[in-house]
Design a protein around this motif. Structure first.
Motif, PDB file in Angstrom:
ATOM      1  N   THR A   1     106.708  31.317 -66.857  1.00 49.48           N
ATOM      2  CA  THR A   1     106.919  32.648 -66.633  1.00 49.48           C
ATOM      3  C   THR A   1     106.190  33.226 -65.328  1.00 49.48           C
ATOM      4  OG1 THR A   1     107.226  33.247 -68.883  1.00 49.48           O
ATOM      5  CG2 THR A   1     106.767  35.265 -67.542  1.00 49.48           C
ATOM      6  N   GLY A   2     104.734  32.937 -65.457  1.00 52.68           N
ATOM      7  CA  GLY A   2     103.868  33.039 -63.887  1.00 52.68           C
ATOM      8  C   GLY A   2     104.576  32.379 -62.807  1.00 52.68           C
ATOM      9  N   HIS A   3     104.900  31.208 -63.058  1.00 47.99           N
ATOM     10  CA  HIS A   3     105.435  30.422 -61.902  1.00 47.99           C
ATOM     11  C   HIS A   3     106.636  31.163 -61.215  1.00 47.99           C
ATOM     12  CE1 HIS A   3     106.369  27.041 -59.154  1.00 47.99           C
ATOM     13  NE2 HIS A   3     107.662  27.121 -59.719  1.00 47.99           N
ATOM     14  N   GLU A   4     107.608  31.597 -61.908  1.00 50.61           N
ATOM     15  CA  GLU A   4     108.579  32.484 -61.473  1.00 50.61           C
ATOM     16  C   GLU A   4     108.098  33.622 -60.839  1.00 50.61           C
ATOM     17  OE1 GLU A   4     111.617  30.858 -61.096  1.00 50.61           O
ATOM     18  OE2 GLU A   4     110.885  29.101 -62.310  1.00 50.61           O
ATOM     19  N   ALA A   5     107.297  34.449 -61.582  1.00 49.44           N
ATOM     20  CA  ALA A   5     106.956  35.560 -61.044  1.00 49.44           C
ATOM     21  C   ALA A   5     106.066  35.436 -59.864  1.00 49.44           C
ATOM     22  CB  ALA A   5     105.956  36.288 -61.811  1.00 49.44           C
ATOM     23  N   CYS A   6     105.346  34.367 -59.501  1.00 46.66           N
ATOM     24  CA  CYS A   6     104.766  34.345 -58.321  1.00 46.66           C
ATOM     25  C   CYS A   6     105.585  33.835 -56.926  1.00 46.66           C
ATOM     26  CB  CYS A   6     103.723  32.990 -58.386  1.00 46.66           C
ATOM     27  SG  CYS A   6     102.229  33.594 -59.496  1.00 46.66           S
ATOM     28  N   LYS A   7     106.654  33.390 -57.430  1.00 44.61           N
ATOM     29  CA  LYS A   7     107.469  33.150 -56.174  1.00 44.61           C
ATOM     30  C   LYS A   7     108.065  34.503 -55.514  1.00 44.61           C
ATOM     31  CE  LYS A   7     109.946  28.879 -58.000  1.00 44.61           C
ATOM     32  NZ  LYS A   7     111.078  28.312 -58.399  1.00 44.61           N
ATOM     33  N   LEU A   8     108.486  35.404 -56.537  1.00 41.79           N
ATOM     34  CA  LEU A   8     108.630  36.879 -55.945  1.00 41.79           C
ATOM     35  C   LEU A   8     107.599  37.441 -55.381  1.00 41.79           C
ATOM     36  CD1 LEU A   8     111.007  38.716 -55.848  1.00 41.79           C
ATOM     37  CD2 LEU A   8     110.318  39.660 -57.923  1.00 41.79           C
ATOM     38  N   LEU A   9     106.331  37.497 -55.846  1.00 36.80           N
ATOM     39  CA  LEU A   9     105.227  37.873 -55.269  1.00 36.80           C
ATOM     40  C   LEU A   9     104.917  37.424 -53.948  1.00 36.80           C
ATOM     41  CD1 LEU A   9     102.895  38.246 -58.275  1.00 36.80           C
ATOM     42  CD2 LEU A   9     103.711  40.029 -57.063  1.00 36.80           C
ATOM     43  N   ASN A  10     105.269  35.981 -53.849  1.00 34.66           N
ATOM     44  CA  ASN A  10     104.940  35.262 -52.543  1.00 34.66           C
ATOM     45  C   ASN A  10     105.635  35.696 -51.490  1.00 34.66           C
ATOM     46  OD1 ASN A  10     102.872  33.584 -53.707  1.00 34.66           O
ATOM     47  ND2 ASN A  10     104.189  31.923 -53.972  1.00 34.66           N
ATOM     48  N   GLU A  11     107.198  35.614 -51.899  1.00 35.53           N
ATOM     49  CA  GLU A  11     108.142  36.526 -50.955  1.00 35.53           C
ATOM     50  C   GLU A  11     107.665  37.966 -50.408  1.00 35.53           C
ATOM     51  OE1 GLU A  11     112.701  37.598 -50.587  1.00 35.53           O
ATOM     52  OE2 GLU A  11     112.411  35.719 -51.607  1.00 35.53           O
ATOM     53  N   ALA A  12     107.082  38.759 -51.379  1.00 38.79           N
ATOM     54  CA  ALA A  12     106.970  40.353 -50.932  1.00 38.79           C
ATOM     55  C   ALA A  12     105.652  39.982 -49.834  1.00 38.79           C
ATOM     56  CB  ALA A  12     106.602  40.838 -52.240  1.00 38.79           C
ATOM     57  N   TYR A  13     104.874  39.251 -50.154  1.00 39.94           N
ATOM     58  CA  TYR A  13     103.414  39.135 -49.521  1.00 39.94           C
ATOM     59  C   TYR A  13     103.755  38.505 -48.102  1.00 39.94           C
ATOM     60  CZ  TYR A  13      98.979  37.822 -47.713  1.00 39.94           C
ATOM     61  OH  TYR A  13      97.985  37.764 -46.757  1.00 39.94           O
ATOM     62  N   ASP A  14     104.663  37.528 -47.895  1.00 39.78           N
ATOM     63  CA  ASP A  14     105.020  37.108 -46.660  1.00 39.78           C
ATOM     64  C   ASP A  14     105.607  37.973 -45.781  1.00 39.78           C
ATOM     65  OD1 ASP A  14     103.976  34.740 -47.577  1.00 39.78           O
ATOM     66  OD2 ASP A  14     106.032  33.637 -47.942  1.00 39.78           O
ATOM     67  N   VAL A  15     106.598  38.818 -46.377  1.00 40.54           N
ATOM     68  CA  VAL A  15     107.240  39.912 -45.521  1.00 40.54           C
ATOM     69  C   VAL A  15     106.630  40.982 -45.092  1.00 40.54           C
ATOM     70  CG1 VAL A  15     109.139  41.392 -45.841  1.00 40.54           C
ATOM     71  CG2 VAL A  15     109.625  39.267 -46.575  1.00 40.54           C
ATOM     72  N   LEU A  16     105.704  41.518 -46.062  1.00 36.65           N
ATOM     73  CA  LEU A  16     104.759  42.944 -45.800  1.00 36.65           C
ATOM     74  C   LEU A  16     103.647  42.519 -45.046  1.00 36.65           C
ATOM     75  CD1 LEU A  16     105.179  44.752 -49.273  1.00 36.65           C
ATOM     76  CD2 LEU A  16     106.872  44.705 -46.987  1.00 36.65           C
ATOM     77  N   SER A  17     103.225  41.005 -44.880  1.00 36.95           N
ATOM     78  CA  SER A  17     102.109  40.762 -44.258  1.00 36.95           C
ATOM     79  C   SER A  17     102.418  40.292 -42.555  1.00 36.95           C
ATOM     80  CB  SER A  17     101.210  39.861 -44.864  1.00 36.95           C
ATOM     81  OG  SER A  17     102.025  38.571 -45.167  1.00 36.95           O
ATOM     82  N   ASP A  18     103.714  40.143 -42.726  1.00 42.71           N
ATOM     83  CA  ASP A  18     104.373  39.822 -41.167  1.00 42.71           C
ATOM     84  C   ASP A  18     104.609  40.734 -40.241  1.00 42.71           C
ATOM     85  OD1 ASP A  18     106.595  38.775 -39.359  1.00 42.71           O
ATOM     86  OD2 ASP A  18     105.630  36.939 -40.234  1.00 42.71           O
ATOM     87  N   GLU A  19     103.957  40.917 -39.150  1.00 41.27           N
ATOM     88  CA  GLU A  19     104.338  42.095 -38.180  1.00 41.27           C
ATOM     89  C   GLU A  19     105.509  42.145 -37.693  1.00 41.27           C
ATOM     90  OE1 GLU A  19     101.582  41.577 -34.989  1.00 41.27           O
ATOM     91  OE2 GLU A  19      99.793  42.065 -36.294  1.00 41.27           O
TER      92      GLU A  19
END
Length: 278
Positions: free
Chosen positions: A107-125
């Protein structure tokens, strides 16, 4: 192996703004009482529509919701649209700790995939401004009920850009088009007028015959890209029964004018919202 019924609960709110459906989709990531969401495509600035799959858990059937719409990454991380990169990073790490696979298993593995995508996008200028504009547009369209998809089914061959559109406001329900191209045109039961059920379900000769046989010239060749807006406004234009219209009662709107007006207001609305956020 982890037993999902014994895992601690992880609650992450995920909101999707759909362009293919009119309903807002809101998910809750967690243990056995929640649906899992996994991202199958890496984040790309050219395509911010996440590929999402709901995996079965605790008796839930698999359900593909690919292309549902845009996930609101700001709400996912619990930050505002003006949040600094530092705030985004702090929010990400805080949630990432809660859904670590050592604690939450699959469950955590799948949730982290979504969090990683969110972080990648919002932290990219570069990606963040583009994504924010796309999210804003998705929210505006969701409020209007505009899906961005044509009502008629597209069956045209590659490279074909033409489509047929029926001005149902002026259609008198003569059925000539249905006789000429029966797979393409159908009669809607509410007002007794023809509409395009599908595109290129008949050959060009049949379609042209249908257009030329219309006594009121209500069938038009249009560009494929015009269909979503034209068919959207057409469904929302007030109409009356054909008999009432023929007697001279009821207003006859021009769907092309209405579509142009809607497109202009939509663009102005998005531009205004964008300025208010600055």
């Amino acid at each position: 192996m982890y037993n999902i019924f014994e895992m601690p609960t992880l609650s992450i709110n995920v909101k999707c703004y759909s362009k293919s459906k009119r309903n807002g989709i809101s998910f809750n990531l967690g243990n056995s009482v929640s649906k899992l969401i996994s991202i199958k495509s890496p984040p790309q600035v050219q395509n911010r529509r996440s590929t999402i799959k709901v995996n079965s858990r605790a008796g839930w059937d698999d359900e593909s919701i690919v292309g549902l719409g845009m996930v609101d990454y700001f709400e996912l991380l619990g930050v505002t649209e003006t949040a600094s990169r530092k705030e985004v990073k702090q929010a990400y790490y805080s949630l990432a700790k809660e859904c670590h696979p050592d604690l939450m298993g699959d469950t955590g593995h799948e949730a982290c995939k979504l969090l990683n995508e969110a972080y990648d996008v919002l932290s990219d200028e570069k990606q963040r401004p583009w994504y924010t504009e796309q999210l804003l547009q998705a929210k505006e369209d969701f409020q209007d009920g505009y899906t961005g998809q044509a009502r008629s089914k597209w069956k045209g061959e590659g490279g074909e850009t033409r489509a047929v559109f029926v001005d149902e406001c002026t259609c008198i329900g003569c059925k000539n088009c249905i006789w000429a191209a029966p797979a393409t045109f159908r009669l809607e039961p509410t007002y007794g007028r023809s509409y395009a059920f599908g595109q290129w379900l008949n050959d060009e000769e049949a379609l042209q015959t249908a257009i030329e046989s219309c006594p009121v010239d209500c069938i038009h060749w249009v560009d494929k890209e015009q269909l979503p807006v034209l068919e959207f406004v057409m469904q929302n234009i007030e109409r009356v029964q054909v008999g009432i219209m023929m007697s001279g009662q009821g207003n006859i709107a021009d769907p092309f004018d209405v579509a142009a007006s809607y497109a202009k207001k939509r663009a102005e609305k998005i531009k205004k919202s964008s300025k208010e956020r600055e």
